[in-house]
Design a protein around this motif. Structure first.
Motif, PDB file in Angstrom:
ATOM      1  N   ALA A  49     -12.002  -0.069  -0.416  1.00 32.14           N
ATOM      2  CA  ALA A  49     -12.137   0.554   0.888  1.00 32.14           C
ATOM      3  C   ALA A  49     -11.720  -0.289   1.813  1.00 32.14           C
ATOM      4  N   SER A  50     -12.033  -1.745   1.740  1.00 26.46           N
ATOM      5  CA  SER A  50     -11.463  -2.493   2.745  1.00 26.46           C
ATOM      6  C   SER A  50      -9.927  -2.576   2.934  1.00 26.46           C
ATOM      7  N   ILE A  51      -9.306  -2.445   1.525  1.00 24.19           N
ATOM      8  CA  ILE A  51      -7.840  -2.361   1.828  1.00 24.19           C
ATOM      9  C   ILE A  51      -7.386  -1.002   2.264  1.00 24.19           C
ATOM     10  N   SER A  61      -0.130   5.277   6.809  1.00 24.64           N
ATOM     11  CA  SER A  61      -0.956   6.582   6.250  1.00 24.64           C
ATOM     12  C   SER A  61      -1.847   6.370   4.977  1.00 24.64           C
ATOM     13  N   THR A  62      -1.127   5.649   3.960  1.00 21.64           N
ATOM     14  CA  THR A  62      -1.614   5.711   2.676  1.00 21.64           C
ATOM     15  C   THR A  62      -1.307   4.063   2.314  1.00 21.64           C
ATOM     16  N   PHE A  63      -2.091   3.729   1.035  1.00 18.66           N
ATOM     17  CA  PHE A  63      -1.749   2.398   0.464  1.00 18.66           C
ATOM     18  C   PHE A  63      -0.430   2.479  -0.015  1.00 18.66           C
ATOM     19  N   GLN A  64       0.339   3.405  -0.605  1.00 16.57           N
ATOM     20  CA  GLN A  64       1.418   3.338  -1.195  1.00 16.57           C
ATOM     21  C   GLN A  64       2.540   3.046  -0.188  1.00 16.57           C
ATOM     22  N   GLN A  65       2.164   3.719   1.082  1.00 17.06           N
ATOM     23  CA  GLN A  65       3.248   3.703   2.149  1.00 17.06           C
ATOM     24  C   GLN A  65       3.287   2.172   2.502  1.00 17.06           C
TER      25      GLN A  65
END
Length: 265
Positions: A49-51, A61-65
């Motif tokens: 959740a911190s990431i 927008s997202t972790f992948q981005q």
């Protein structure tokens, strides 16, 4: 906007946990390609959740981005066995990075502020002062009333003489240079207009700026031997110079100064 620029732009709102994540990601760009958010959370010793919150905070927008942006920058700062190639790649990276902070609209506004001012005072301390001097050297040759100052006491005194319709252009990579901040406060109290050129938003200096221009930091080049902190500011100068010299009267004034130097040298 690439990963490093986002870290720079949102630096003021990053927590200690965010900085821990940042440090790990910048040190491990090449190895994160196949890692999940769970993998990274375990390695960094933070929660997933911190990431996720960190990604949102720096406007992904997202972790992948975020991950793909970081992977992309890992291919830009390429070192070479040849010094020329290495430094050339660094220059390209810094200019490309700095370009992400600018817009045609903002540079046009700055040109208009310069043209509409009675006097322009450029200021900076240390390396930032070198950029201030170069700006002034370009501008006054166009017939614009301007001056540059890099001494702290002179800066305070000359800022106190600025008036409404005068322009103070402040250079400070950190945004924390006390003489520059104090001078901006003085100029502001005299109703002068303030332009701030810096690496970071949400500092004591940017709070005083009527126009804030962000430039990229050379510190995101992962090479201790590369120490050019002036390049982003000079790139901005070249953009503004080019726009100013679209005005025929400024181009003619510059040519007269060049003719005078050539005639009497």
């Amino acid at each position: 906007m690439n990963f490093e620029n986002r870290i720079q732009k949102y630096n003021a709102v990053l927590t200690e946990s965010d900085r821990k994540i940042t440090k790990y990601l910048l040190a491990n760009k090449v190895t994160i390609r196949d890692k999940t958010i769970i993998d990274l959370a375990e390695e960094i010793q933070v929660s997933p959740a911190s990431i996720t919150r960190f990604c949102k905070k720096i406007d992904f927008s997202t972790f992948q981005q975020m991950k793909y942006s970081l992977i992309g920058t890992s291919t830009e700062n390429k070192k070479s066995d040849h010094t020329f190639d290495t430094v050339y790649n660094y220059y390209q990276t810094i200019i490309k990075s700095t370009q992400q902070f600018f817009s045609e609209e903002q540079t046009a506004r700055i040109v208009n502020l310069i043209l509409d001012s009675n006097k322009v005072l450029f200021c900076g301390i240390g390396n930032s002062g070198l950029v201030a001097h170069e700006f002034n050297s370009r501008i006054y040759r166009m017939g614009i009333t301007s001056e540059s100052v890099t001494d702290a006491h002179d800066l305070l005194m000359k800022s106190s003489l600025l008036k409404e319709n005068d322009l103070l252009v402040c250079f400070s990579n950190s945004g924390k240079t006390k003489p520059v901040i104090d001078s901006a406060k003085i100029a502001k109290s005299n109703n002068a207009t303030i332009i701030v050129v810096t690496n970071f938003e949400q500092t004591a200096l940017t709070e005083l700026g009527d126009e804030v221009v962000l430039i990229s930091s050379y510190k995101y080049i992962d090479d201790a031997k590369f120490i050019n902190s002036q390049l982003p500011g000079l790139f901005l100068l070249d953009l503004l110079t080019y726009k100013l010299l679209n005005h025929e009267d400024l181009m003619q004034a510059r040519q007269r100064t060049l003719d005078a130097i050539e005639k009497y040298s």
